[in-house]
Scaffold this active site. Structure first.
Site, PDB file in Angstrom:
ATOM      1  N   GLU A   1      -4.921   9.278   9.139  1.00  0.00           N
ATOM      2  CA  GLU A   1      -3.533   9.430   9.601  1.00  0.00           C
ATOM      3  C   GLU A   1      -3.482  10.297  10.861  1.00  0.00           C
ATOM      4  OE1 GLU A   1      -0.542   8.521   7.712  1.00  0.00           O
ATOM      5  OE2 GLU A   1      -1.712   7.357   6.273  1.00  0.00           O
TER       6      GLU A   1
ATOM      7  N   HIS B   1      -7.603   2.792   3.732  1.00  0.00           N
ATOM      8  CA  HIS B   1      -7.533   3.547   4.991  1.00  0.00           C
ATOM      9  C   HIS B   1      -8.902   3.614   5.689  1.00  0.00           C
ATOM     10  CE1 HIS B   1      -3.629   5.117   3.760  1.00  0.00           C
ATOM     11  NE2 HIS B   1      -3.547   5.861   4.858  1.00  0.00           N
TER      12      HIS B   1
ATOM     13  N   CYS C   1     -11.137   2.709  -0.316  1.00  0.00           N
ATOM     14  CA  CYS C   1      -9.782   3.094   0.079  1.00  0.00           C
ATOM     15  C   CYS C   1      -9.451   2.268   1.312  1.00  0.00           C
ATOM     16  CB  CYS C   1      -9.719   4.584   0.406  1.00  0.00           C
ATOM     17  SG  CYS C   1      -8.136   5.089   1.113  1.00  0.00           S
TER      18      CYS C   1
ATOM     19  N   ASP D   1       0.872  -1.184   0.000  1.00  0.00           N
ATOM     20  CA  ASP D   1       0.000   0.000   0.000  1.00  0.00           C
ATOM     21  C   ASP D   1       0.904   1.227   0.000  1.00  0.00           C
ATOM     22  OD1 ASP D   1      -2.421   1.604   0.396  1.00  0.00           O
ATOM     23  OD2 ASP D   1      -1.746   1.888   2.446  1.00  0.00           O
ATOM     24  N   SER D   2       0.285   2.389  -0.145  1.00  0.00           N
ATOM     25  CA  SER D   2       1.041   3.639  -0.071  1.00  0.00           C
ATOM     26  C   SER D   2       1.527   3.909   1.360  1.00  0.00           C
ATOM     27  CB  SER D   2       0.159   4.796  -0.532  1.00  0.00           C
ATOM     28  OG  SER D   2      -0.984   4.872   0.301  1.00  0.00           O
TER      29      SER D   2
ATOM     30  N   CYS E   1      -4.153  -1.560  -1.967  1.00  0.00           N
ATOM     31  CA  CYS E   1      -4.382  -0.120  -2.126  1.00  0.00           C
ATOM     32  C   CYS E   1      -5.290   0.052  -3.334  1.00  0.00           C
ATOM     33  CB  CYS E   1      -3.041   0.564  -2.362  1.00  0.00           C
ATOM     34  SG  CYS E   1      -3.150   2.302  -2.821  1.00  0.00           S
TER      35      CYS E   1
END
Ligand code: DGL
Length: 309
Positions: free
Chosen positions: A166, A217, A215, A24-25, A87
């Site tokens: 984040e 996240h 996504c 993933d990023s 991702c």
């Protein structure tokens, strides 16, 4: 990760003990790795987080495709038996290219998420949220409508959700705490609710009955999203369905890890701060991350060059 490599010469038994690669990023793909670890407790996982170049979402698809090819080349150099692009942005940008380039099966997160949404929607009205790269690619609409052309898809880019995830991880001061269990306390707060309302109210007005978290996240935001959009709308994260695909693919190829094997989890990242990557990653993976390896962009570029030569 080198030592895993040397032990395997290529017989099917050797292949079965190789790890599954996931990338993933950053730490978002650990929501997928976590599902794989839960569903397949004997499988080893080699995870790569491209934290230095995160976020991928605002970048052009061609650039994200190159990143996906570099990381895939690096992970296959370490020997893996299957690759999961954990991702959505990288799946949208590079799945087909990477599938063509690698000798091992490559699974993305978009098709499994689309399939789960098609199964879940009764109204045949599905919302999709994701990064700008994912939404602009149209990959979800295409994947959903290839399964049922009668479904209406409403998609919306929600880039600030990545920042929110984040930020929330950094707000939590207990590094080995399981973030999934704390997600309501961390993310249901006024500043985040306001952003979520702006993004989600227009989708709610479209009378969707299913919302895809496009996504990796976003599963951390499930309680927040549900509190805004309403508990009657089903929320789909592709992690579970992706883990199912991994299990089926390995079983079909006779490459599942033996039932008596102890999994080894390895982590590599471009992050400059290995301590922070490990602390945030541990919360998302739900298990402590130790001894993460730092990999430079030059090493990734070289892995791709070596593969091309
Ligand atoms: N986890 C990435 C995805 O699934 C999004 C984060 C980013 O923009 O890099 O698309």
């Amino acid at each position: 990760m080198q030592d895993t490599n040397e032990k395997h010469s290529g017989s099917s038994r050797d292949i079965s003990s190789l790890p599954i690669g996931v990338f993933d990023s950053g730490v978002g793909g650990l929501t997928v790795a976590r599902e794989i670890a839960n569903k397949l407790p004997h499988e080893s996982i080699s995870y790569f987080g491209d934290t230095l170049r995160c976020p991928y979402g605002p970048r052009p698809l061609t650039e994200v495709r190159t990143f996906a090819r570099q990381i895939s080349a690096w992970l296959t150099e370490q020997r893996i038996k299957l690759l999961v692009i954990g991702c959505n942005s990288a799946t949208a940008a590079g799945l087909e290219t990477v599938q063509r380039e690698l000798d091992v099966p490559v699974i993305g997160v978009i098709e499994p998420g689309a399939r789960a949404a098609v199964k879940a929607t009764a109204a045949r009205r599905v919302g999709v949220i994701g990064t700008v790269a994912t939404i602009d690619s149209g990959a979800y609409t295409k994947a959903i409508r290839s399964l049922d052309a009668g479904i209406t898809v409403f998609s919306s880019a929600t880039p600030r959700f990545v920042e929110m995830v984040e930020e929330g991880l950094r707000l939590d001061h207990n590094p080995f705490e399981d973030i999934m269990a704390q997600a309501s306390a961390i993310y249901i707060r006024p500043a985040f609710q306001e952003i979520a309302r702006d993004y989600l109210n227009p989708l709610k007005r479209c009378q969707i009955d299913t919302l895809v978290l496009g996504c990796t996240h976003f599963p951390l935001l499930t309680p927040l999203i549900s509190s805004i959009i309403g508990s009657e709308i089903g929320i789909i994260s592709s992690a579970e369905e992706t883990a199912r695909d991994v299990a089926e693919t390995l079983a079909r190829r006779g490459q599942a890890a033996p039932d008596n094997s102890n999994p080894i989890y390895r982590f590599a990242t471009t992050a400059s701060d290995l301590g922070e990557f490990s602390a945030l990653g541990s919360m998302v993976f739900g298990r402590p991350i130790k001894d993460a390896q730092r990999v430079s962009i030059e090493q990734l570029e070289k892995a791709l060059q070596d593969k091309e030569n």
